[in-house]
Design an enzyme around this catalytic site. Structure first.
Site, short mmCIF file in Angstrom:
data_model
loop_
_atom_site.label_atom_id
_atom_site.label_comp_id
_atom_site.label_asym_id
_atom_site.label_seq_id
_atom_site.Cartn_x
_atom_site.Cartn_y
_atom_site.Cartn_z
N ASP A 118 0.87 -1.17 0.00
CA ASP A 118 0.00 0.00 0.00
C ASP A 118 0.91 1.23 0.00
O ASP A 118 2.12 1.15 0.15
CB ASP A 118 -0.96 -0.01 1.20
CG ASP A 118 -2.19 0.88 0.95
OD1 ASP A 118 -2.12 1.74 0.04
OD2 ASP A 118 -3.20 0.74 1.65
C1 NOJ Z 1 -3.99 3.89 0.21
C2 NOJ Z 1 -5.18 3.02 0.38
O1 NOJ Z 1 -5.11 2.31 1.59
C3 NOJ Z 1 -5.35 2.02 -0.75
O2 NOJ Z 1 -6.58 1.36 -0.59
C4 NOJ Z 1 -5.26 2.69 -2.08
O3 NOJ Z 1 -5.50 1.78 -3.11
C5 NOJ Z 1 -3.89 3.32 -2.19
N1 NOJ Z 1 -3.74 4.31 -1.15
C6 NOJ Z 1 -3.64 3.96 -3.55
O4 NOJ Z 1 -4.35 5.11 -3.69
#
Ligand code: NOJ
Length: 735
Positions: free
Chosen positions: A264
């Site tokens: 993430d």
């Molecule tokens: C953080 C989030 O937790 C995740 O779900 C998301 O896909 C990513 N950022 C990318 O934006």
């Protein structure tokens, strides 16, 4: 047409080139329109690093992405195309209801189609992968991201995980037109942060993790999901991006996942904050060893892997495996043959927000809404009533949820617009209280939204106008809820409830005219308190997307019959959280018994205000007693459990028939009941159908005292009914 031998290609790459494939940067570095969805503090990439990155996130648009791809390919020594990824969570430009609402449809076919449309629009806009579905099981409405999940039940989450993945990816190859890769997230257990505070520690027993939290990820993987995203949280104190046991042991070895794993946003660097890595180099080592292929938005991999490999701290084979998975995905998408894939300005024009997509969004939105209460006031006749539409969400267009990052407010139909479109006479509109500004959602989410309401000075004027309209009306439709920026990532709330201003508005309006229908626009279950008691009807509309206003109006005026059912319990009180229907048996269960020493509160019932599986219709259904074709079975046999359902009302309608099972005695404490199947059935007035569930031994398995996943012989109860509180049950025996 260019066919590649991936192994040969990998062998030809330098160490730096290989590491570049594992770096993902956001579109912001290419063009200012790129969407930033996480903290940028750590990034600070140099030009060389950006040029080496193998994938980009958060940017879309055929023309733009084709240009970026073309420039990139011209410079890339091996012509390896870029992968374009983004958060298309509930639609690209045609925005559908938030996933929590989609679950409430209990209609996987519709949800699959929704993912298909999202994929078509995204693919035309040049995207290759969406960071969806999020299948994290959720039990705590304080957590803002419950809006991205399909709720508190393992089985429901499995069904929708499969439907969504199949919708995005199809089953005939990612390179097919209109298909994009799916990325199931957040592995694992991200939906259980302590106290509902985003990014917080997760404490789950291994049994609960395996039995209730892992199956939806498994369902996505079995549906062919190409990518998995790590979660931010720790599990048993180990952050996922450094958790070898989880990412290699469980995900790859046990669950059989062979695709690509992406961290993430900044999760690898955050291993330092977690206190499990000393520095970025240490973080990079832990993550690559744990099996994280792509480093989203940090310099950990791109500045440290080379040295770690050259110094033989990290085995180059680990890097090669990771790069191979990235190349494989690019190849599966057909990017070596055509790096632009489906990016096409003409298709964008014809597909995006086309009539068909809008019509479908309207239908889906209506099917996701849940009628929570109705004392006969709904549906409202289209003629002959004076109706006052009041409330901060009446004219609000931005009813899409924070992850609608490519959606545009101008395309959304508000409730006011929808009522005008229906040409309903004798209507008035007013906001009643100050409304929150629709500025940058991320900026809003940093603050307490209620504190920054627009037009505060005008408060009394707004209220007076609304009261006057309420007094002159036969019916008031009061639209309340949360600003979309109050749910989603980093939007945890200690008080999942309506703010004081809206409660005051309700009370003032109710005093003026008690014929109030409340329509709720929100991203999480709310504690509704006296509003639920007093209102004549309550419709949960969630954050319904582009066609949301139309869908609400369709239900209010009876053009659609509501059929949604809750996939998350609505608490009576904040102190009951986490609250969910399938909790475990205790030694002192409270079933209304007299006496003190039971598992209960002294100041509130145990039960939720509204349980999982609950939702009303404009018609009524009669469900017969449960019939079993036999009352015992061996492991090789099955039992057919059935009911007859009859529409005994005057309107056609849909009912969700739900099948729950309880294992009466197990070697470990078992849930009080668990959903094992559902059927959504449509019936004309007077029509009757038989609904059958096959009970198999497989459905009765769990992690036993010895952590073996199997069933244990003994007595079970099966219930079939219209909510998780149904008492329509029969016992059976597994021999
Ligand atoms: C953080 C989030 O937790 C995740 O779900 C998301 O896909 C990513 N950022 C990318 O934006």
């Amino acid at each position: 047409m260019r066919k590649v031998d991936l192994k040969k290609l990998l062998d030809n790459l330098s160490l730096e080139e290989k590491i570049g494939q594992l770096l993902q940067v956001c579109g912001y570095y290419y063009e200012i329109e790129g969407v930033v969805t996480g903290p940028q503090n750590s990034a600070g990439f140099n030009e060389r690093e950006i040029a080496s990155a193998g994938s980009v996130l958060g940017i879309a648009g055929a023309e733009r992405l084709k240009k970026i791809q073309k420039n990139y390919m011209e410079k890339h020594p091996h012509q390896i195309p870029l992968l374009f990824m983004a958060d298309v969570i509930n639609g690209y430009k045609t925005i559908f209801p938030i996933p929590l609402a989609q679950g409430c449809s209990f209609n996987p076919e519709l949800v699959k189609k929704c993912a298909e449309i999202s994929a078509m629009e995204s693919a035309a806009a040049g995207l290759h992968l969406t960071f969806s579905p999020m299948v994290d099981l959720v039990r705590d409405p304080r957590w803002g991201r419950v809006m991205e999940s399909t709720g508190e039940d393992t089985y429901v989450n499995c069904v929708f995980a499969k439907a969504t993945v199949e919708g995005y990816q199809g089953t005939d190859g990612l390179n097919k037109k209109g298909r994009i890769a799916a990325c199931v997230k957040h592995f694992a257990g991200y939906g259980a942060p302590m106290a509902g505070r985003d990014y917080n520690t997760v404490e789950l027993s291994e049994r609960t993790l395996r039995e209730q939290y892992l199956p939806p990820y498994q369902a996505a993987i079995e549906a062919g999901c190409s990518t998995v995203m790590t979660s931010f949280n720790t599990l048993d104190r180990v952050p996922s991006s450094a958790n070898k046991k989880l990412m290699r042991g469980i995900l790859r070895d046990e669950m059989g996942f062979e695709g690509m794993v992406i961290s993430d946003w900044a999760a690898i660097e955050e291993l330092i904050n977690h206190g499990v890595a000393q520095n970025r180099s240490d973080a990079a080592r832990l993550a690559i060893e744990a099996g994280v292929d792509i480093d989203m938005m940090t310099t950990c991999y791109c500045r440290n892997l080379k040295e770690l490999i050259e110094n033989k701290v990290v085995d180059e084979a680990l890097l090669d495996d990771a790069v191979m998975r990235v190349l494989q995905l690019k190849n599966d998408l057909g990017l070596f043959e055509n790096p632009f894939k489906d990016a096409d300005e003409k298709d964008e024009k014809t597909l995006i927000l086309c009539d068909e997509h809008r019509a479908f969004a309207r239908k889906l939105a209506a099917e996701t809404m849940v009628l929570l209460k109705n004392e006969g006031i709904l549906p409202i006749p289209k003629k002959g009533k004076k109706i006052a539409f009041i409330g901060p969400h009446t004219s609000r267009r931005w009813i899409c949820g924070v992850w609608s990052i490519f959606g545009e407010e101008k395309d959304v139909i508000s409730l006011e617009q929808a009522v005008r479109n229906k040409k309903i006479e004798n209507v008035t509109f007013s906001t009643g209280c100050p409304i929150l500004k629709d500025t940058d959602a991320l900026e809003l989410a940093e603050k307490d939204c209620t504190a920054i309401a627009e037009d505060n000075a005008n408060k009394q004027v707004l209220l007076d106008e609304a009261i006057l309209q309420a007094k002159n009306a036969d019916v008031v439709v009061l639209s309340l809820g949360e600003h979309p920026a109050q749910s989603g990532e980093a939007s945890s709330r200690v008080e999942p409830a309506l703010d004081a201003q809206q409660i005051e508005l309700f009370n003032k309006i109710y005093e003026a005219n008690p014929n109030v229908v409340v329509v709720l626009f929100n991203g999480r279950p709310l504690v509704l308190g006296e509003i639920f008691e007093k209102a004549k009807a309550v419709l949960e509309a969630w954050l319904p997307g582009t066609e949301g206003g139309n869908a609400v109006a369709d239900i209010l005026f009876g053009d659609e019959n509501p059929s949604g059912k809750l996939t998350m319990s609505f608490p009576r009180h904040i102190g009951q959280i986490p609250i969910y229907y399938n909790d475990f048996k205790t030694g002192r269960p409270y079933t209304g018994n007299k006496g003190k020493y039971f598992s209960k509160y002294i100041d509130c019932p145990n039960s939720p205000l509204l349980p999982f599986g609950y939702g009303l219709s404009y018609t009524s259904f009669e469900i017969s007693d449960v019939m079993l074709d036999r009352d015992s079975m061996t492991c090789k046999e099955s039992i057919f459990a059935s009911v007859r359902v009859k529409n005994v009302g005057k309107t056609a309608g849909k009912e969700v028939i739900q099948c729950y099972i309880r294992d009466e005695v197990g070697s470990v404490a078992r849930p009080v009941r668990e959903l094992k199947g559902f059927h959504k059935v449509e019936l004309q007035p007077g029509e009757e159908k038989e609904i059958v569930f096959e009970i198999t031994e497989e459905m009765l398995r769990f992690y036993t005292i010895d952590m073996e996943y199997k069933s244990e012989p003994g007595k079970f109860t099966v219930w079939i009914g219209s909510s998780s509180q149904t008492q329509n049950g029969r016992e059976f025996i597994l021999i």
